[in-house]
Design a protein around this motif. Structure first.
Motif, PDB file in Angstrom:
ATOM      1  N   THR A 343      17.542   3.275  94.044  1.00 26.90           N
ATOM      2  CA  THR A 343      18.793   3.572  94.739  1.00 26.90           C
ATOM      3  C   THR A 343      19.383   4.895  94.255  1.00 26.90           C
ATOM      4  N   TYR A 347      19.890   8.114  96.550  1.00 27.88           N
ATOM      5  CA  TYR A 347      21.282   8.566  96.673  1.00 27.88           C
ATOM      6  C   TYR A 347      21.403  10.054  96.318  1.00 27.88           C
ATOM      7  N   ALA A 354      25.892   7.757 101.067  1.00 26.28           N
ATOM      8  CA  ALA A 354      25.371   6.391 101.017  1.00 26.28           C
ATOM      9  C   ALA A 354      24.637   6.004 102.290  1.00 26.28           C
ATOM     10  N   VAL A 365      24.112  -0.188 104.105  1.00 22.53           N
ATOM     11  CA  VAL A 365      25.015   0.661 103.319  1.00 22.53           C
ATOM     12  C   VAL A 365      25.733  -0.182 102.267  1.00 22.53           C
ATOM     13  N   ARG A 366      26.053  -1.416 102.625  1.00 19.93           N
ATOM     14  CA  ARG A 366      26.736  -2.299 101.680  1.00 19.93           C
ATOM     15  C   ARG A 366      25.877  -2.548 100.447  1.00 19.93           C
ATOM     16  N   THR A 369      26.118   0.586  98.197  1.00 17.92           N
ATOM     17  CA  THR A 369      27.388   0.686  97.454  1.00 17.92           C
ATOM     18  C   THR A 369      27.469  -0.383  96.365  1.00 17.92           C
ATOM     19  N   TYR A 370      26.938  -1.572  96.643  1.00 12.11           N
ATOM     20  CA  TYR A 370      26.924  -2.631  95.632  1.00 12.11           C
ATOM     21  C   TYR A 370      26.091  -2.205  94.422  1.00 12.11           C
ATOM     22  N   LEU A 372      25.349   0.836  93.449  1.00 12.76           N
ATOM     23  CA  LEU A 372      26.006   1.925  92.736  1.00 12.76           C
ATOM     24  C   LEU A 372      27.103   1.380  91.810  1.00 12.76           C
ATOM     25  N   ASP A 373      27.799   0.363  92.286  1.00 11.38           N
ATOM     26  CA  ASP A 373      28.814  -0.272  91.441  1.00 11.38           C
ATOM     27  C   ASP A 373      28.163  -0.935  90.230  1.00 11.38           C
ATOM     28  N   ASN A 384      29.220   8.782  91.219  1.00  4.00           N
ATOM     29  CA  ASN A 384      30.085   9.613  92.050  1.00  4.00           C
ATOM     30  C   ASN A 384      30.936  10.582  91.234  1.00  4.00           C
TER      31      ASN A 384
END
Length: 414
Positions: A343, A347, A354, A365-366, A369-370, A372-373, A384
């Motif tokens: 990822t 990215y 994203a 996309v979800r 983002t998950y 990346l968190d 970021n």
């Protein structure tokens, strides 16, 4: 032995008149064949004249002498076609100069003479061609040895400059130009590299010309040395020049071969001078090894694109520490570290977008983002945050170079 040489007591005429006649025929035949040296006729005209008059067939020693002339023609760079044309033209012109035949009304005499002459032509031309072929095979073998030795010394870069310039000249290689080196590695072992070399030579010489280009083998790899200005550069990302046509040209041709594929081609950067060839070769070789180490299946590799890995791998303890500090906490994620590394890689390649990263990964996309968190939570580095992004991206490069997490990290840090 010359085409107008004297043999007392032989031939259709005697003395100087006979010699002058044969010399004139030899010169005319030479002109017909594009200026082939008359001495390549040897005693061939005497054999023809004697056969026409007496019907005598050539002796073995006389034919062996013709074979020697065939070898000499090859060594002098006379083409086989021109050498044969010299002999056929000489036979035709001699036949026209035989007065006892051109004025004869006895068809049997003419037929017998023609049969004897044709026998000499047939035997002589066949022997000439055989001697030519033997010499060409020897020349090719000698040239291949010289070319292989030249390529080895050029790629090593530690030989005498003056001697290399002299040795490179017959191959049309101008060492003052800017050259680049490309290497092609087969995935499956080639039982015979001749077909691959011939295929490469054909397409590369057709595109780039046969001057200043060398194709050879070294340590199981196909090697191409080519002038950089003869290869049209390709404008890649942000207008940056990439390896251009040379790598793609080689791969496209090799990919057609029934054996050896899939091929991987690495192209070094262009560098000037003798030592530039060795430097470009080292870059191409290192790029090929790095790509294999990264399990990259890219068919054409530009050494320029892998410079960052050269930097990273030169200080392995430091990159091991970076991967350990920034990425090893990702092993605690469900599914392990690999999905999170993939990822991050996608990215960063997508410029921090994203949506584009999700498209590259074939996920939502979800999901991106998950992940990346999760990376931010586990590692403490935020993808970021511009300050953290460089650290994470460098660590991802290092992980790829070290084949982590598929392989344990080297040293006590693993």
């Amino acid at each position: 032995m010359t085409g107008g040489g004297r043999r007392t007591g032989r031939g259709p005429a005697a003395g100087s008149e006979r010699d002058a006649c044969l010399a004139a025929i030899a010169r005319a035949a030479s002109a017909d064949a594009g200026g082939v040296p008359v001495d390549l006729l040897g005693d061939y005209l005497w054999l023809l004249a004697e056969a026409a008059v007496t019907g005598r067939r050539p002796r073995r020693a006389e034919l062996d002498a013709v074979g020697v002339l065939g070898r000499r023609a090859a060594e002098q760079g006379v083409s086989a076609g021109r050498a044969v044309r010299l002999y056929l033209s000489a036979a035709r012109r001699l036949w026209q100069q035989l007065p006892q035949l051109t004025s004869s009304t006895d068809s049997e005499v003419v037929r017998a003479s023609a049969e004897a002459v044709l026998h000499v032509v047939d035997s002589a031309v066949a022997t000439l061609a055989e001697g030519y072929a033997v010499a060409r095979r020897e020349l090719v073998r000698r040239e291949e040895t010289l070319r292989r030795e030249l390529v080895d010394d050029l790629l090593r870069g530690d030989s005498d400059l003056g001697g290399l310039v002299e040795r490179a000249e017959p191959f049309g290689l101008d060492l003052a130009r800017v050259h680049q080196v490309a290497l092609a590695a087969p995935r499956r072992r080639l039982p015979d590299t001749d077909a691959a070399i011939s295929a490469l030579e054909g397409v590369i010489f057709d595109r780039l010309g046969d001057r200043d280009v060398l194709v050879a083998t070294k340590e199981g790899l196909l090697v191409v040395i080519a002038p950089a200005d003869a290869v049209a550069p390709d404008r890649g990302v942000r207008g940056r020049e990439s390896s251009g046509d040379l790598g793609r040209l080689m791969h496209a041709e090799l990919d057609r071969l029934p054996r050896g594929g899939p091929w991987q081609v690495a192209v070094g950067r262009p560098h000037p001078g003798l030592y530039g060839i060795a430097r470009s070769y080292e870059e191409a070789r290192e790029a090929l090894m790095t790509a294999q180490r990264l399990n990259a299946d890219t068919p054409v590799i530009d050494a320029r694109d892998l410079l960052v890995y050269r930097v990273l791998l030169r200080d392995q303890p430091a990159i091991v520490d970076l991967v350990q500090a920034a990425l090893s906490p990702l092993r605690h994620a469900r599914g392990g570290a690999q999905p999170l590394l993939d990822t991050l890689d996608a990215y960063f390649a997508a410029g921090g977008v994203a949506t584009d990263a999700a498209r590259r990964l074939h996920v939502s996309v979800r999901t991106v983002t998950y992940r990346l968190d999760r990376i931010r939570t586990l590692s403490g580095y935020d993808p970021n945050d511009p300050r953290d992004r460089f650290t994470l991206q460098t660590a991802v490069y290092g992980a790829r170079a070290l084949d982590w997490p598929r392989q344990p990290l080297p040293g006590p840090a693993s």
